[in-house]
Design a protein around this motif. Structure first.
Motif, PDB file in Angstrom:
ATOM      1  N   LEU A 152      24.810  68.718 -57.351  1.00  0.00           N
ATOM      2  CA  LEU A 152      25.216  69.824 -58.209  1.00  0.00           C
ATOM      3  C   LEU A 152      26.141  70.697 -57.381  1.00  0.00           C
ATOM      4  N   VAL A 153      27.403  70.812 -57.826  1.00  0.00           N
ATOM      5  CA  VAL A 153      28.423  71.508 -57.038  1.00  0.00           C
ATOM      6  C   VAL A 153      28.977  72.678 -57.836  1.00  0.00           C
ATOM      7  N   PRO A 154      29.470  73.707 -57.156  1.00  0.00           N
ATOM      8  CA  PRO A 154      30.069  74.837 -57.868  1.00  0.00           C
ATOM      9  C   PRO A 154      31.317  74.388 -58.636  1.00  0.00           C
ATOM     10  N   ASP A 155      31.452  74.866 -59.860  1.00  0.00           N
ATOM     11  CA  ASP A 155      32.589  74.494 -60.692  1.00  0.00           C
ATOM     12  C   ASP A 155      33.916  74.789 -59.999  1.00  0.00           C
ATOM     13  N   GLU A 156      33.977  75.912 -59.294  1.00  0.00           N
ATOM     14  CA  GLU A 156      35.238  76.296 -58.645  1.00  0.00           C
ATOM     15  C   GLU A 156      35.595  75.395 -57.461  1.00  0.00           C
ATOM     16  N   GLN A 157      34.679  74.541 -57.007  1.00  0.00           N
ATOM     17  CA  GLN A 157      34.967  73.612 -55.913  1.00  0.00           C
ATOM     18  C   GLN A 157      35.198  72.179 -56.390  1.00  0.00           C
ATOM     19  N   PHE A 158      34.935  71.924 -57.664  1.00  0.00           N
ATOM     20  CA  PHE A 158      35.023  70.566 -58.206  1.00  0.00           C
ATOM     21  C   PHE A 158      36.433  69.982 -58.046  1.00  0.00           C
ATOM     22  N   ASP A 159      37.457  70.731 -58.433  1.00  0.00           N
ATOM     23  CA  ASP A 159      38.830  70.224 -58.346  1.00  0.00           C
ATOM     24  C   ASP A 159      39.211  69.877 -56.909  1.00  0.00           C
ATOM     25  N   ASP A 160      38.759  70.675 -55.947  1.00  0.00           N
ATOM     26  CA  ASP A 160      39.037  70.384 -54.537  1.00  0.00           C
ATOM     27  C   ASP A 160      38.371  69.081 -54.110  1.00  0.00           C
ATOM     28  N   MET A 161      37.175  68.829 -54.602  1.00  0.00           N
ATOM     29  CA  MET A 161      36.467  67.591 -54.264  1.00  0.00           C
ATOM     30  C   MET A 161      37.195  66.385 -54.846  1.00  0.00           C
ATOM     31  N   ILE A 162      37.661  66.509 -56.081  1.00  0.00           N
ATOM     32  CA  ILE A 162      38.428  65.421 -56.698  1.00  0.00           C
ATOM     33  C   ILE A 162      39.723  65.197 -55.901  1.00  0.00           C
ATOM     34  N   ALA A 163      40.379  66.274 -55.490  1.00  0.00           N
ATOM     35  CA  ALA A 163      41.607  66.157 -54.699  1.00  0.00           C
ATOM     36  C   ALA A 163      41.332  65.462 -53.366  1.00  0.00           C
ATOM     37  N   ARG A 164      40.184  65.743 -52.746  1.00  0.00           N
ATOM     38  CA  ARG A 164      39.848  65.093 -51.473  1.00  0.00           C
ATOM     39  C   ARG A 164      39.582  63.605 -51.683  1.00  0.00           C
ATOM     40  N   LEU A 165      38.923  63.241 -52.798  1.00  0.00           N
ATOM     41  CA  LEU A 165      38.725  61.824 -53.117  1.00  0.00           C
ATOM     42  C   LEU A 165      40.083  61.135 -53.261  1.00  0.00           C
ATOM     43  N   GLU A 166      40.971  61.762 -54.003  1.00  0.00           N
ATOM     44  CA  GLU A 166      42.307  61.188 -54.212  1.00  0.00           C
ATOM     45  C   GLU A 166      43.069  61.069 -52.892  1.00  0.00           C
ATOM     46  N   ALA A 167      42.986  62.084 -52.039  1.00  0.00           N
ATOM     47  CA  ALA A 167      43.691  62.054 -50.753  1.00  0.00           C
ATOM     48  C   ALA A 167      43.180  60.925 -49.860  1.00  0.00           C
ATOM     49  N   LEU A 168      41.901  60.605 -49.981  1.00  0.00           N
ATOM     50  CA  LEU A 168      41.320  59.519 -49.184  1.00  0.00           C
ATOM     51  C   LEU A 168      41.498  58.158 -49.851  1.00  0.00           C
ATOM     52  N   GLY A 169      42.075  58.138 -51.047  1.00  0.00           N
ATOM     53  CA  GLY A 169      42.268  56.878 -51.759  1.00  0.00           C
ATOM     54  C   GLY A 169      40.994  56.310 -52.346  1.00  0.00           C
ATOM     55  N   VAL A 170      40.016  57.185 -52.621  1.00  0.00           N
ATOM     56  CA  VAL A 170      38.737  56.754 -53.175  1.00  0.00           C
ATOM     57  C   VAL A 170      38.798  56.888 -54.704  1.00  0.00           C
ATOM     58  N   THR A 171      38.519  55.802 -55.397  1.00  0.00           N
ATOM     59  CA  THR A 171      38.500  55.834 -56.856  1.00  0.00           C
ATOM     60  C   THR A 171      37.245  56.531 -57.339  1.00  0.00           C
ATOM     61  N   TYR A 172      37.408  57.435 -58.283  1.00  0.00           N
ATOM     62  CA  TYR A 172      36.262  58.089 -58.916  1.00  0.00           C
ATOM     63  C   TYR A 172      36.258  57.683 -60.382  1.00  0.00           C
ATOM     64  N   TYR A 173      35.106  57.861 -61.001  1.00  0.00           N
ATOM     65  CA  TYR A 173      34.884  57.378 -62.360  1.00  0.00           C
ATOM     66  C   TYR A 173      34.155  58.429 -63.183  1.00  0.00           C
ATOM     67  N   ALA A 174      34.343  58.370 -64.496  1.00  0.00           N
ATOM     68  CA  ALA A 174      33.643  59.279 -65.395  1.00  0.00           C
ATOM     69  C   ALA A 174      32.214  58.824 -65.660  1.00  0.00           C
ATOM     70  N   ASP A 175      31.893  57.583 -65.345  1.00  0.00           N
ATOM     71  CA  ASP A 175      30.599  57.013 -65.723  1.00  0.00           C
ATOM     72  C   ASP A 175      29.936  56.322 -64.531  1.00  0.00           C
ATOM     73  N   PRO A 176      28.597  56.227 -64.563  1.00  0.00           N
ATOM     74  CA  PRO A 176      27.875  55.625 -63.434  1.00  0.00           C
ATOM     75  C   PRO A 176      28.108  54.126 -63.283  1.00  0.00           C
ATOM     76  N   SER A 177      28.576  53.465 -64.331  1.00  0.00           N
ATOM     77  CA  SER A 177      28.846  52.023 -64.254  1.00  0.00           C
ATOM     78  C   SER A 177      30.244  51.730 -63.723  1.00  0.00           C
ATOM     79  N   HIS A 178      31.002  52.775 -63.469  1.00  0.00           N
ATOM     80  CA  HIS A 178      32.346  52.659 -62.899  1.00  0.00           C
ATOM     81  C   HIS A 178      33.292  51.860 -63.792  1.00  0.00           C
ATOM     82  N   THR A 179      33.296  52.198 -65.088  1.00  0.00           N
ATOM     83  CA  THR A 179      34.209  51.521 -66.018  1.00  0.00           C
ATOM     84  C   THR A 179      35.360  52.418 -66.459  1.00  0.00           C
TER      85      THR A 179
END
Length: 136
Positions: free
Chosen positions: A75-102
Motif C-alpha cells: 500500500l503506497v501513497p497516491d502521490e508516490q505512485f507515478d514516481d514508482m511507475i516511472a522507476r519501473l519504466e526507467a529500469l525496463g521492468v514491465t508492469y501490468y494492470a492485473d495479477p496474471s500479467h495479461t
C-alpha cells in the motif's frame, strides 16, 4: 476444546517476513529502488528492507535451489505512485494492470485507487496499490 478468548484486532501486527532470493543484494536493491526506500545493513543471513510501518522484509539468499514465486502487495501513497511507475519504466521492468500479467503497460483503478503488478528479479509477483482492497 475449551473457550479461546478473542483478542483485539490491534494486538497482532506483522513484524517481518523473509523473502527468498537468488541474490539477496540484487533483489533488495531492486525493490528499494522501485519503492524509494533504502536497504539496511545485513542482519545475520538476512538483508532487511524497512517499509517504515514497523514491518521489515528480510531477504534471505538461496543458492542452487529453485525459488517459489510469492505475492507481496504494498500500500503506497497516491502521490508516490507515478514516481514508482516511472522507476519501473526507467529500469525496463514491465508492469501490468492485473495479477496474471495479461495487461502490460497498464494500471488498474480498483477501489478508487491505482495499482500495478510487476515481477522482481526472482519472479515474485509484486503489487503496488494506492487503496486497500474493500473487504466484506
Amino acid at each position: 476444546m475449551g473457550h479461546v478468548p478473542e483478542l483485539p484486532v490491534t494486538s497482532v501486527h506483522l513484524n517481518h517476513t523473509a523473502i527468498l532470493a537468488g541474490d539477496r543484494q540484487l533483489s533488495a536493491e531492486f525493490l528499494a529502488a522501485i519503492l524509494g526506500l533504502e536497504v539496511g545493513a545485513p542482519f545475520g543471513p538476512f538483508l532487511p528492507l524497512d517499509l517504515g510501518n514497523g514491518v521489515t522484509l528480510d531477504y534471505y539468499e538461496l543458492r542452487d535451489e529453485p525459488i517459489q514465486s510469492q505475492h507481496y502487495a504494498f500500500l503506497v501513497p497516491d502521490e508516490q505512485f507515478d514516481d514508482m511507475i516511472a522507476r519501473l519504466e526507467a529500469l525496463g521492468v514491465t508492469y501490468y494492470a492485473d495479477p496474471s500479467h495479461t495487461e502490460p503497460g497498464q494500471i488498474n483503478r480498483l477501489f478508487g485507487g491505482r495499482g500495478a503488478y510487476f515481477d522482481d528479479p526472482d519472479g515474485h509477483n509484486m503489487e503496488i496499490m494506492t487503496r486497500p482492497y474493500a473487504r466484506p
